[in-house]
Each structure stands twice: as C-alpha cells, then as structure tokens.
Design an enzyme around this catalytic site. Structure first.
Site, PDB file in Angstrom:
ATOM      1  N   LYS A 169       2.465   2.860  -2.443  1.00 31.36           N
ATOM      2  CA  LYS A 169       2.114   3.720  -3.569  1.00 31.36           C
ATOM      3  C   LYS A 169       0.616   4.018  -3.572  1.00 31.36           C
ATOM      4  O   LYS A 169       0.195   5.107  -3.961  1.00 31.36           O
ATOM      5  CB  LYS A 169       2.562   3.072  -4.884  1.00 31.36           C
ATOM      6  N   ASP A 215       2.903  -1.481 -11.117  1.00 33.75           N
ATOM      7  CA  ASP A 215       4.186  -1.648 -10.423  1.00 33.75           C
ATOM      8  C   ASP A 215       4.398  -3.146 -10.277  1.00 33.75           C
ATOM      9  O   ASP A 215       4.019  -3.757  -9.292  1.00 33.75           O
ATOM     10  CB  ASP A 215       4.144  -0.947  -9.069  1.00 33.75           C
ATOM     11  N   CYS A 218      11.303  -2.653  -9.791  1.00 32.82           N
ATOM     12  CA  CYS A 218      12.492  -2.368  -8.987  1.00 32.82           C
ATOM     13  C   CYS A 218      13.632  -3.295  -9.416  1.00 32.82           C
ATOM     14  O   CYS A 218      14.396  -3.785  -8.594  1.00 32.82           O
ATOM     15  CB  CYS A 218      12.210  -2.486  -7.497  1.00 32.82           C
ATOM     16  N   GLY A 246       0.779  -1.229   0.000  1.00 30.50           N
ATOM     17  CA  GLY A 246       0.000   0.000   0.000  1.00 30.50           C
ATOM     18  C   GLY A 246       0.813   1.283   0.000  1.00 30.50           C
ATOM     19  O   GLY A 246       0.239   2.375   0.111  1.00 30.50           O
TER      20      GLY A 246
END
Length: 480
Positions: free
Chosen positions: A119, A182, A235, A117
């Site tokens: 983002k 993401d 990432c 949570g």
C-alpha cells in the site's frame, strides 16, 4: 469441500448466517486469484512486456492500474519486468484502502503499519512521488522488506520509521493530512491463504487485537490535522475488530465516519450487535466479501477528525545530527556538478531533490518532502550514490533509475537477451564502448542501472538485493 474449524464456523454462522458460512467454505476450495498493479511503466509498455512471456491479464474496471492474471501464473513473479518494478503483485482487495485514502501530491501522509510496502508504494505512485509520505513499520525484521519494495518501485518521497504505532503520537504533532491505519488483525478475510489461522483463532485473541487496533486509531487521531482523514482497514471479517473498535472511538474522540465510495462491491457495516445499538454512521463503512470480488475479505472505513485532541508529551530522543541539505550545499555541490557534466544531466534537475549525507553515502528525496526531526527516521528517501575522496559521485542503481532518464551522455543500450541476462545477474556485458568509466544502462528506453566500462566489457552494478531470485527470460526483450 473445505470446512473451517469449529470456532471459526460457529463465529461466522452466528454473525453472518449459515449461507455466508457455506459460501465461504466453497470459495476457499479454489486457489486465490492473482492480481498485479501497474508500477513505474506506462500501461501499454507493461502489457507489451507481459505478452513477451505469454502472460495474459484482464483489466479490472474502475480500479486504476489493476489487472487479474488469466494465464502464466507460474511466471508472474519471475519476469525481468517484476524485478525492475514495472508491476507489483498485490491482491485486488489490498489496493482498495489506498484508493479510499485518495492521496494527493501536495499532502503529508502517514502509512502507520507499512510493511511489506504494497500500500505504501501504491500511495507513493498516486502522489506522483511528491509531497511527504511517512511509512512506519513497528517490527524491525519487516522493515527490510519495506525498504526493498520502496527501492524496487523507485519511491523517492518516503521516509521510513520503526516505532510502535501506539507511540507515534509522542513523536508528531497534529500535522498529517491523511493517515492509513491498515491494522494487524485476525485475518479471517484471507483464509484461502492463511490455513494456520484456523489453528490459533478464537474470540479472545480477536478481542486482544481489537485493543491494539483501538490504540493505533487513537494515536493516529492525535497526529491528524482537524478536518484530516483516516482510512481504517483490516483483512478480517469480525465485528470486534471493525465496527466495535470504531464505535468505541467515536464515543470518546472528535471523529466521524464519512461516506466513502469503493470501486468494488461491498456490504455496509453493522449498526447493531446483539441487543446493542451502535453508531448509525457505521452503515457508511464497507465489508468486502471474498467471493463477491474474487479476492480477500476486507473492512474499509473513512474517518474525519472534527475537533482538537490533546497532544501527548513528546518523547526526547538522542540526536544523531542528521540534516537535509540542498543541491547547492558545499558538501555535495562539486560532486553533483561533476556528474552533471559527465552524463549531460541538466543541473536544475538536482534542484528537484533534497539530500542527506551519511559518511560517504548520499541519499536523496523529493524537494517538497519535510520532517520536523530527520533523526527519528531509519531511512529518508533512497540512495543516490557514494562520494569518493576525489568528490566523484558513483551512482547507485536507485540514483540512476530516478536521475538517469535526464542523462544525454555515457549511455549503453541493452539490445539482446544475453546482455540483459549478464547485467541482471551482476556479470559482465562482453561489449566494448568508446570510453571507459561509468555508464548508465538503458533497456527499451528506460534507465535500469549503472555499470563500469573497461577493456573486458561493462561490469554490472545491478544491486545484489534485486538478484535474490531466478529470472525467466523471454526469447526477446521487445515486441518489435
């Protein structure tokens, strides 16, 4: 100096060169920097609270609400300010995709891979808790952390979903203005945090992840309005999970990469891979290098849908009969009027939200939130309270923290550390009040929860979910 395993070292050297490998290995010898993002308090109040703990922070230029912790790292996750959601511990790199997304209060937005949570709560804050935000988490065990953080940060414009992202396009039409993907990845950007990556990483695993990432993007594209935007982020540093995924997508679907300025240093994406030429617009993507910003390595790209896509056949799900109702609905109108009178809350405040009643539990969400089918959500909005057999609404902590600032009556002000300790631990504040019954609890001008007054004092109703860790208290609770 730390040294990566042979597979990762060989990969980095082949893609980026010997100097890149050397710099990364030097970088991970040092502990990662700690960053925080301002939450629900104004910046001046937040800095004042941190000073009480002798926690030092440094503001990050051009990244709204971001601070690097310079002193007091051991305390940053143990303050009452952290428990109350006044700030969120989040890496600087992790803050960049929501900034690139640029969410607006009047938009409908999907965060496709949302837990825990970080983002999602940042997007909700940028939307000013308005509009419609959907947060999807495919792993059921991770949805608990997602809901926990949504509650802690008093998010009231979000519905939580639990589906595989690849299947979401079978739930929704092309209706979103913006989508954040993401994506799960091989984590080669966070090797100073994820030592275990070295044990399982190989190019085959990265390629398997790229197949999932591609499917997520295809699903996102099918749910996006024409002209809508996707932020794709990972990432990891690999080209297989970043540029090659996007190059494949652009060859098959009406989508383009558009320019996207970031508030931190980055390098452009690759436009060639070996002898293969990739789409030239991949130069508009960004790769964030860990040591250049003292945070994690990230890849960020902004995509725009340029034409229609075929919408897949929708899944048919069993109906649960959930519905959103207004404050005037006969099921809840009397209950809202009773608490309006008791606490001095103007009745028009309740018109700013929509409501969902499940048994005796009442949930609420901002009034401009919409969903074609509320049944598919595992959670809509947050808890307002419980309605008893006499139609009295017993406020939940989440309800008091969002509605309570409008109250004029039945407020108890915490003015010393002992009272704060008693309240946040779920105990009893040993002080008498004029009248028994429900109270709103206020700290430094902010309603932080509810309690029940009796001859013993005020019994805390601070939720158990927020009492899971030890809090270190300063000597005083304000800077006066």
């Amino acid at each position: 100096m730390a040294v990566f395993g042979e597979k990762i070292s060989r990969y980095f050297e082949g893609l980026f060169g010997v100097e890149f490998l050397k710099r990364y290995e030097e970088y991970i010898d040092f502990p990662p920097e700690t960053y925080i993002r301002n939450g629900i308090r104004d910046e001046e109040t937040l800095l004042k609270e941190l000073t009480l703990y002798d926690i030092g922070v440094e503001k990050i230029p051009d990244v709204t609400g971001a601070f690097r912790v310079t002193r007091g790292h051991e305390l940053i996750g143990r303050t009452y300010s952290f428990i109350l959601g006044h700030y969120y511990i989040q890496s600087l790199s992790s803050m960049i995709p929501p900034i690139a997304l640029d969410p607006q209060p009047d938009e409908k937005i999907l965060d496709m891979c949302a837990a825990p949570g970080s983002k999602t709560t940042q997007i909700a804050l940028m939307m000013e808790n308005r509009g419609a935000l959907y947060a999807n988490e495919p792993v059921i065990s991770r949805t608990k952390s997602l809901v926990h953080n949504l509650e802690k940060m008093t998010v009231v414009n979000t519905g939580a979903l639990n589906f595989r992202g690849e299947l979401l396009s079978k739930m929704f039409n092309p209706e979103f203005d913006k989508i954040l993907v993401d994506a799960p990845c091989s984590a080669l950007g966070i090797l100073n945090k994820k030592d275990e990556v070295d044990n399982w990483w190989n190019i085959s695993n990265a390629e398997k992840l790229s197949a999932t990432q591609y499917k997520l993007l295809v699903s996102a594209l099918k749910m996006l309005k024409e002209g809508g935007e996707i932020i794709y982020s990972t990432c990891t540093m690999t080209i297989e999970e970043n540029e090659l995924v996007l190059d494949r997508l652009m060859k098959k679907f009406p989508v383009e990469i558009v320019e996207c300025s970031l508030p931190v240093k980055s390098i452009p994406g690759f436009t060639t891979f070996g002898k293969e030429k990739l789409n030239s617009s991949l130069s508009l993507t960004h790769r964030i290098i860990p040591w250049e910003i003292n945070s994690e390595g990230f890849f960020v790209a902004k995509l725009r849908k340029t034409g229609p896509t075929e919408s897949p056949e929708k899944l048919i799900r069993k109906k649960r009969g959930l519905k959103l109702i207004s404050h005037k609905d006969r099921e809840i109108k009397e209950s809202l009027n009773i608490v309006s009178d008791r606490f001095g809350i103007p009745r028009d405040i309740f018109s700013r939200f929509r409501y969902m009643k499940k048994s005796n539990d009442l949930f609420f969400i901002n009034s401009d939130w919409e969903a074609p089918d509320p049944d598919i959500f595992m959670r809509i909005g947050t808890k307002l309270g419980i309605i008893d057999k006499n139609n009295y609404l017993h406020f939940h902590t989440q309800g008091t923290r969002i509605i309570g600032d409008y109250a004029k009556n039945e407020i108890f002000d915490i003015d010393d550390i002992d009272d704060l300790k008693a309240y946040l631990s779920g105990g009893i504040i040993r002080k008498k009040t004029d009248l028994p019954g429900k109270k709103f609890i206020r700290l430094n001008g902010e309603i932080i929860g509810a309690g029940t007054a009796s001859d013993e004092g005020i019994k805390s109703q601070f939720p158990r979910s927020l009492r899971t860790q030890e809090i270190v208290y300063p000597e005083k609770i304000n800077g006066d």
